[in-house]
Design a protein around this motif. Structure first.
Motif, PDB file in Angstrom:
ATOM      1  N   ARG A 129      54.072  29.149 151.243  1.00  0.00           N
ATOM      2  CA  ARG A 129      52.637  29.430 151.323  1.00  0.00           C
ATOM      3  C   ARG A 129      51.937  28.524 152.323  1.00  0.00           C
ATOM      4  O   ARG A 129      50.847  28.836 152.802  1.00  0.00           O
ATOM      5  CB  ARG A 129      52.001  29.255 149.944  1.00  0.00           C
ATOM      6  N   LYS A 133      48.701  29.153 154.789  1.00  0.00           N
ATOM      7  CA  LYS A 133      47.526  28.280 154.760  1.00  0.00           C
ATOM      8  C   LYS A 133      47.194  27.759 156.156  1.00  0.00           C
ATOM      9  O   LYS A 133      46.027  27.568 156.498  1.00  0.00           O
ATOM     10  CB  LYS A 133      47.761  27.129 153.788  1.00  0.00           C
ATOM     11  N   ASP A 149      46.722  36.219 145.824  1.00  0.00           N
ATOM     12  CA  ASP A 149      46.816  34.763 145.829  1.00  0.00           C
ATOM     13  C   ASP A 149      45.444  34.167 146.138  1.00  0.00           C
ATOM     14  O   ASP A 149      45.111  33.920 147.303  1.00  0.00           O
ATOM     15  CB  ASP A 149      47.843  34.293 146.856  1.00  0.00           C
ATOM     16  N   SER A 151      44.351  31.278 145.922  1.00  0.00           N
ATOM     17  CA  SER A 151      44.381  29.946 146.515  1.00  0.00           C
ATOM     18  C   SER A 151      44.289  29.976 148.038  1.00  0.00           C
ATOM     19  O   SER A 151      43.904  28.991 148.663  1.00  0.00           O
ATOM     20  CB  SER A 151      45.666  29.218 146.100  1.00  0.00           C
TER      21      SER A 151
END
Length: 332
Positions: A129, A133, A149, A151
């Motif tokens: 991930r 990001k 997701d 986040s």
């Protein structure tokens, strides 16, 4: 805002032309200056793979699409819808199949950046991930598809997997099946479908048994192997809920090979409602995902993101639909 070549030049105290020469490894530049520019690019998290696009400011009218397995009918149908909608908007699509492999994920992301795609559609579960990001940090247009997701702070489009699992299991329980085996992948979507199944058992006042869950990867062959396992270790099973159509079709084929009549002796429910679900004999009862709606919507959203140059943070959840066909009947 996305870091540009101008930011690199300003931070390094050099001209844009110098930065361009460093990127393309051309011209006579002092080693110390070259290293300084590279250090600034690293500090600003500015990837050489997207620099040419930033330098010219031109759109390539191309989208990047990452899927876990293009041989899976669900993702092939989804990719076709995305391609069709992109074509309507005057765009091309570069598609990469990651096989849920971390090395391939990184390789294909780098490839798509070198191709200077205008935006990315991620339909793969993605192991690292941090790579995603980094893209978000650079404000590269990105939309998650079938993977939710929060986040990441980007728009996610998916189906309500919990509801789908609940509907599939409730259907079987309403037919009198209590000993139901569940075939699932090690993905977030399968996890939510299992939660939905568990809730259905509780709604019917029954106890959910985790030992009935078999985790595997999506393929017809694995569906066949799962039925062999079930018949050996839990022969009292009267129904199977497979978290995707590939596994369900594998179960159906193995049942036919072993002389098990479906649905008289075994009921089967799949998930996705791919084109294969209608072509099986008997035709497959399954939970439908709105593939065309999801595929078209993701293209419209990525285009909106590219145009506004702002990463939206929406969570779009589509409702699944149980399609009852010929592989389910009352428990006998």
């Amino acid at each position: 805002m996305r870091v540009t070549i101008y930011d690199v030049a300003d931070k390094a105290g050099v001209s844009i032309a110098t930065v361009s020469k460093v990127i393309n490894n051309t011209g006579k530049i002092r080693d110390s200056t070259r290293q300084k520019v590279w250090n600034v690019m690293k500090e600003l998290n500015y990837q050489p793979s997207v620099m040419a696009s930033a330098l010219t400011g031109k759109s390539t009218e191309t989208l990047g699409l990452l899927v876990p397995d293009i041989s899976n009918p669900f993702f092939s149908e989804l990719a076709r819808t995305i391609e069709d909608r992109s074509h309507e908007q005057g765009l091309s699509v570069i598609m990469c199949s990651t096989d849920d492999n971390e090395e391939k994920e990184k390789k294909y992301l780098e490839l798509l950046q070198r191709k200077q795609v205008d935006g990315l559609i991620i339909a793969s579960s993605f192991n690292d991930r941090n790579l995603l990001k980094q893209l978000v940090k650079q404000n590269i247009p990105l939309v998650m598809l079938t993977q939710d997701d929060p986040s990441l702070g980007v728009t996610c489009i998916s189906v309500d997997d919990f509801s789908g699992g609940f509907e599939a299991t409730s259907h079987l329980l309403s037919l009198g099946h209590e000993n139901i085996a569940i075939l699932a992948e090690n993905t977030s979507s399968s996890k939510m479908r299992i939660f939905g199944s568990r809730d259905a058992y509780e709604t019917f006042g029954l106890t959910f048994n985790d030992s009935r869950i078999i985790r595997t990867t999506a393929s017809v062959a694995n569906g066949k192997n799962c039925l062999d396992h079930i018949l050996e270790y839990n022969p009292a099973t009267t129904a199977i809920f497979a978290c995707n159509d590939q596994l369900a079709i594998g179960v159906l084929q193995r049942a036919k090979e072993r002389g098990i009549v479906v649905p008289d002796k075994l009921s089967i429910v799949g998930f996705d409602n791919t084109i294969l679900a209608e072509t099986t004999v008997p035709s497959l009862t399954t939970v439908a995902q709105p593939i065309k709606e999801m595929g078209s919507k993701v293209v419209d959203l990525i285009l909106e993101t590219i145009k506004k140059q702002v990463q939206p943070k929406e969570r779009i959840l589509y409702n699944p639909e149980l399609i009852i066909r010929e592989t389910t009947s009352k428990c006998r």
